[in-house]
Write an enzyme that holds these catalytic residues in place. Sequence first.
Site, PDB file in Angstrom:
ATOM      1  N   ASP A  90       0.943  -1.331  -0.087  1.00 49.61           N
ATOM      2  CA  ASP A  90       0.108  -0.037   0.159  1.00 49.61           C
ATOM      3  C   ASP A  90       1.028   1.182  -0.158  1.00 49.61           C
ATOM      4  OD1 ASP A  90      -2.211  -1.909   0.229  1.00 49.61           O
ATOM      5  OD2 ASP A  90      -2.159  -1.550   2.512  1.00 49.61           O
TER       6      ASP A  90
HETATM    7  N1  URA Z   1      -1.166  -5.785   4.006  1.00 53.70           N
HETATM    8  C1  URA Z   1      -1.616  -4.680   4.004  1.00 53.70           C
HETATM    9  O1  URA Z   1      -2.903  -4.219   4.641  1.00 53.70           O
HETATM   10  N2  URA Z   1      -0.975  -3.782   3.376  1.00 53.70           N
HETATM   11  C2  URA Z   1       0.211  -3.923   2.664  1.00 53.70           C
HETATM   12  O2  URA Z   1       0.787  -3.112   1.898  1.00 53.70           O
HETATM   13  C3  URA Z   1       0.692  -5.343   2.727  1.00 53.70           C
HETATM   14  C4  URA Z   1      -0.193  -6.173   3.423  1.00 53.70           C
END
Ligand code: URA
Length: 248
Positions: A104
């Site tokens: 993310d």
């Molecule tokens: N889980 C999440 O919530 N975000 C990420 O970027 C990776 C795993």
Amino acid sequence: DKVLAKHGFGTRKEVKKLLHTGLVSVNNQVVTSQDFKIDLECDSLFVDDEKINIRTNLYIMMNKCQDVVCSSKDGLHRTVFDLLDEEDNHSFMGGDLHCTGRLDIDTEGLLILTTDGSLTHKLISPKSEISKKYAIILRDSVNSENQQKYISACKTGIEIAPEGKEAGFISLPATLEFSSDNTCFLTITEGKYHQVKRMFKVLDNEVIFLKRIAIGSLKLDENLAPGEYRELSNDEIKKLELIGFRFD
Ligand code: URA
């Protein structure tokens, strides 16, 4: 000339000059023509009597920083490709450089970029058994009794609610270890949309910092500051290639 240029012997123009010096040989035959076609599997390439280990793909380990996205184009935000030097941000002999899965925008840590499509397929396939380890800071402190509840919920599987267009699911068994009241390490073997954040939401908490620190046995190089990257060593590439599949 393409092979030499991709292996750091300069631009195509510089490589052409190098070829004219007679210092380049393939299977003990001097090669001066830039159009010479080398067999990447079988031929031995030497430059100035030094054997060149021919690579067909590029493998990059990045410590992704926050505020960049893992897509190739984003009208709004900088992308991980904007963090690459121009000389690395291009296709290699094996294909286009791309991210193997996504983190993310506000997640930091280990991200693999490669031109090797078959490795990517392996890393992102839902059948892949690959573990991903995350370092987490939680909004709320968790007392030891509740830490045990969190640990056993992760071990058993957590029922995750749908989010937007994303379906709900029950998480596969995961390992949680606390390092303080509000910091922990979670190892999961799947990678559903916002998975880690959604798991802790069900536990009535919130992830306020998330960093991926390992994929399988490949660990994030601690010398890489957020936003920095380097090529993977051959041993590290092997670690990724040895990752297995779940056959069910
Ligand atoms: N889980 C999440 O919530 N975000 C990420 O970027 C990776 C795993």
